[in-house]
Design an enzyme around this catalytic site. Sequence first.
Site, PDB file in Angstrom:
ATOM      1  N   LYS A  44       1.014  -1.271  -0.053  1.00 55.68           N
ATOM      2  CA  LYS A  44       0.178   0.102   0.012  1.00 55.68           C
ATOM      3  C   LYS A  44       0.906   1.314  -0.135  1.00 55.68           C
ATOM      4  CE  LYS A  44      -3.845  -2.391   2.199  1.00 55.68           C
ATOM      5  NZ  LYS A  44      -4.587  -2.733   3.604  1.00 55.68           N
ATOM      6  N   GLN A  88      -4.582  -1.299   9.727  1.00 61.32           N
ATOM      7  CA  GLN A  88      -4.558  -2.635   9.039  1.00 61.32           C
ATOM      8  C   GLN A  88      -5.305  -3.740   9.826  1.00 61.32           C
ATOM      9  OE1 GLN A  88      -3.348  -3.066   6.065  1.00 61.32           O
ATOM     10  NE2 GLN A  88      -3.527  -5.249   5.988  1.00 61.32           N
ATOM     11  N   ASP A 111     -10.753   2.794   3.967  1.00 65.04           N
ATOM     12  CA  ASP A 111     -11.241   1.304   3.932  1.00 65.04           C
ATOM     13  C   ASP A 111     -12.803   0.909   3.834  1.00 65.04           C
ATOM     14  OD1 ASP A 111      -9.129  -0.250   3.800  1.00 65.04           O
ATOM     15  OD2 ASP A 111      -8.890  -0.891   5.922  1.00 65.04           O
TER      16      ASP A 111
END
Length: 283
Positions: A44, A88, A111
């Site tokens: 990422k 995460q 997200d």
Amino acid sequence: MDGRALAARVRAEVAEDVRELGEIVLATVLVGDDPASARYIGLKHKAAEEAGIRPLDHRLPANTPEEEIVGLVAELSAQGDVDGVLPQLPLPPHVDETTVIGAVDPVKDVDGFHPVNAGQLYLGRPTLVPATPLGIMALLEEYDVPIAGVEAVVVGRSDIVGKPVAHLLLQANATVTVCHSRTRDLSAHTLRADVLVAAAGSAGLVRADIVKPGAAVIDVGQNETDAGLVGDVEAEAAQRAGAITPVPGGVGPMTIAMLLRNTVRAARYRRGQLAFPLGRGLT
Ligand code: NDP
């Protein structure tokens, strides 16, 4: 359906948006030393940097108390120069993921896992939507797969893939069926699917003979096997399907590309270029 090619185009578009918007910051929080999570964070960051987005890398030891993680996520959410905040997942077992996700400002929730963004999607007014489902829809659009009125079957009902992609397909006017581990007769459903999304995390679950001839098949699965990385769909299904995503090289690259696109969207929310329906500071 070539996810690498489409992802490269999306990433180039993101890079243009970043040039227009100026500095964009994506803050990530990695707790513990799970190698897969560390690899994902690395990917990422690399993709963000290539697009001109500045990653802000926070790493905490596995035994960090939940309050401390929540505190950091809330602090990043409140920080004026941060556009996106991404804890995460998965988090260590002593940490409640819902609590941590709840500490992300919905406007910075790249997200798309915060209940406000999940709720907006459910209501048919999507704001920040999870990246993998967005990538799936982008692939279907790129390959001109008809969605309105067709039978779409999603195998898997996770909050990350199955449920959000089912909502996006419904919004695009497909007739949607969601299958899961308690579904009695999986093949009865898959054989009717004009669009089949396999997101179960089970290698070879979707055998070639349970795919409707001519169907568009999206294989989300990422399963490490002795034969290497494979999806949920048997390789032979490519002969029956009208279009299919490979593993690797299908949905995977799209996920990162759409995360970057979400970061640009969050940057536009923060700059007031896009209106977030419920205003800011909801957490
Ligand atoms: P989860 O484990 O959270 O969910 C799996 C879902 O599949 C559950 O709803 C489960 O049902 C269902 N399921 C499991 N086994 C069967 C079965 N035999 N028949 C029917 N349904 C079944 O996984 P995720 O949604 O997070 O991920 C799914 C897969 O996609 C994984 O392989 C993951 O690695 C991959 N993935 C890939 C991404 C990418 O970028 N390419 C991104 C995210 C995930 P139940 O709810 O009843 O338990």
